[in-house]
Design a protein around this motif. Structure first.
Motif, mmCIF file in Angstrom:
data_model
loop_
_atom_site.group_PDB
_atom_site.id
_atom_site.type_symbol
_atom_site.label_atom_id
_atom_site.label_comp_id
_atom_site.label_asym_id
_atom_site.label_seq_id
_atom_site.Cartn_x
_atom_site.Cartn_y
_atom_site.Cartn_z
ATOM 1 N N GLN A 99 -0.660 0.751 -47.754
ATOM 2 C CA GLN A 99 0.683 1.050 -47.258
ATOM 3 C C GLN A 99 0.949 2.556 -47.293
ATOM 4 O OE1 GLN A 99 2.820 -1.186 -46.062
ATOM 5 N NE2 GLN A 99 1.597 -2.997 -46.567
ATOM 6 N N ASP A 121 7.412 4.709 -46.404
ATOM 7 C CA ASP A 121 8.389 4.548 -45.322
ATOM 8 C C ASP A 121 9.756 4.625 -45.989
ATOM 9 O OD1 ASP A 121 9.910 3.953 -43.152
ATOM 10 O OD2 ASP A 121 8.952 2.042 -42.702
ATOM 11 N N LEU A 150 13.938 5.462 -46.325
ATOM 12 C CA LEU A 150 15.250 5.413 -45.677
ATOM 13 C C LEU A 150 16.212 6.307 -46.452
ATOM 14 C CD1 LEU A 150 17.241 4.150 -43.603
ATOM 15 C CD2 LEU A 150 17.712 2.395 -45.330
ATOM 16 N N GLN A 161 15.475 6.991 -40.963
ATOM 17 C CA GLN A 161 14.275 6.241 -41.344
ATOM 18 C C GLN A 161 13.058 7.088 -40.993
ATOM 19 O OE1 GLN A 161 14.544 2.586 -42.247
ATOM 20 N NE2 GLN A 161 12.547 3.041 -43.162
ATOM 21 N N THR A 162 12.209 7.369 -41.987
ATOM 22 C CA THR A 162 11.041 8.209 -41.722
ATOM 23 C C THR A 162 9.972 7.468 -40.928
ATOM 24 O OG1 THR A 162 9.850 7.586 -43.738
ATOM 25 C CG2 THR A 162 11.426 9.411 -43.898
ATOM 26 N N HIS A 163 9.965 6.121 -41.050
ATOM 27 C CA HIS A 163 8.842 5.317 -40.578
ATOM 28 C C HIS A 163 7.611 5.728 -41.386
ATOM 29 C CE1 HIS A 163 11.430 3.687 -37.520
ATOM 30 N NE2 HIS A 163 11.720 4.911 -37.093
ATOM 31 N N PRO A 164 6.516 4.994 -41.290
ATOM 32 C CA PRO A 164 5.374 5.311 -42.159
ATOM 33 C C PRO A 164 4.943 6.765 -42.035
ATOM 34 C CG PRO A 164 5.063 3.182 -41.125
ATOM 35 C CD PRO A 164 6.286 3.776 -40.495
ATOM 36 N N SER A 207 11.137 1.605 -48.076
ATOM 37 C CA SER A 207 11.215 0.465 -47.156
ATOM 38 C C SER A 207 9.905 -0.303 -47.066
ATOM 39 C CB SER A 207 11.600 0.954 -45.754
ATOM 40 O OG SER A 207 12.879 1.555 -45.786
ATOM 41 N N ALA A 208 8.837 0.225 -47.681
ATOM 42 C CA ALA A 208 7.543 -0.443 -47.622
ATOM 43 C C ALA A 208 7.232 -1.048 -48.977
ATOM 44 C CB ALA A 208 6.450 0.549 -47.227
ATOM 45 N N ASN A 243 1.521 3.837 -50.673
ATOM 46 C CA ASN A 243 2.978 3.947 -50.840
ATOM 47 C C ASN A 243 3.330 4.731 -52.095
ATOM 48 O OD1 ASN A 243 5.582 3.672 -49.996
ATOM 49 N ND2 ASN A 243 5.859 1.613 -50.793
#
Length: 308
Positions: free
Chosen positions: A145, A148, A150, A165-168, A200-201, A207
């Motif tokens: 992962q 990600d 927020l 939201q950064t997104h991955p 968010s992940a 991660n």
């Protein structure tokens, strides 16, 4: 001699153009003030102390982090060296500067919460933070992962005003600090907000991240600087009017001729330059300026053409 003075003067102007500094804020009158939040996690030797109660729902550890844990460090050296980047300095390059190291929980969760008090209504603010994805790009697999995140700006009653939201965040071959920011405007009735930073992940492999230099500031007004004006008494562009410079109440404005002599100087911006020196009209031509807005903001330099 005059040519030498001019050369030194232009070198000085170039140095002013290259100067760098940090952003600042305004108070409710529109004047510059102070950061509302500037969290750099301090500095020191070894692991830093735990964050105050209520700031994070993660568990603190004075060691390298496992899933669901965080710590405050000035280096990641010795932590998962096969999978993580070795980061030796904080975002500003301070070798003793602390950063928040986060090994995300197995489930998405909020890992940083901060109350932002004393806000001005109907005012534009900017939030920003710096993040490193600790995972090396060589670590791959279907279960790996990437962070990600927020970023959420909320009222004290939970109403979301804005979010990012950064997104991955992609893994990189070397550690890279990435800035994330959002700009928003407060409603008329708001005096306090809550900043939330959430994962968010899910956790597990990857991660893992570093967080540093969280700032919450009032957006400084942008200047509009004309490159030409014509003080000929026709009522149109008779003065060199720099839009929004009056918001910087302690600013220093200096205008020079080609020889480097000061033809106009103003502390604050109570009146624009009218193309004179000590009340006498100056010749048509190009003049050079330096604007120092103070408050650790970068100096601005350039030229303006005076037309007769």
């Amino acid at each position: 001699m005059q040519a030498r003075v001019s050369t030194l003067f232009f070198i000085f102007l170039l140095a002013m153009i290259l100067a760098n500094a940090n952003a600042q804020t305004m108070d409710c009158t529109g004047n510059l003030g102070h950061w509302l939040i500037r969290e750099d996690f301090g500095s020191g030797i070894g692991h830093g102390p735990a964050l105050p109660p209520g700031v994070t729902n993660m568990t603190y550890t004075p060691e390298c982090t496992a899933d669901g844990f965080y710590t405050i460090v000035n280096t990641t050296q010795g932590c998962s060296p096969g999978e993580w980047h070795t980061v030796k300095f904080d975002h500003t390059g301070n070798k003793n500067g602390y950063m928040m190291m986060i090994n995300a929980s197995n489930e998405p969760s909020t890992f940083y919460t901060r109350m932002v008090p004393s806000l001005c209504p109907n005012t534009t603010y900017e939030f920003s933070a710096y993040v490193i994805n600790l995972l090396k790009s060589s670590i791959t697999g279907p279960t790996v992962q990437q962070p990600d995140i927020l970023f959420s700006i909320e009222t004290t009653t939970g109403e979301v005003l804005d979010m990012l939201q950064t997104h991955p965040i992609p893994a990189t071959a070397a550690p890279v600090w990435k800035k994330f920011s959002l700009t928003f405007k407060t409603p008329e009735s708001v005096s306090s907000l809550v900043l939330k930073i959430s994962n968010s992940a899910p956790g597990g492999p990857g991660n893992d991240l570093l967080l540093d230099d969280i700032e919450f500031i009032t957006s400084a007004p942008k200047l509009t600087i004309p490159t030409i004006f014509s003080p000929n008494g026709d009522g149109v562009n008779d003065v060199w009017n720099i839009t929004n410079l009056d918001a910087y109440t302690d600013c220093l404005l200096m205008v020079f001729d080609r020889a480097g002599a000061v033809v106009f100087k103003s502390i604050g911006y109570n009146r624009p330059w009218d193309g004179t020196r000590n009340g006498r009209p100056l010749d048509m031509g190009t003049y050079y300026y330096i604007i120092d807005r103070k408050n650790n903001l970068p100096r601005i330099s350039g030229w303006v053409f005076l037309m007769r």
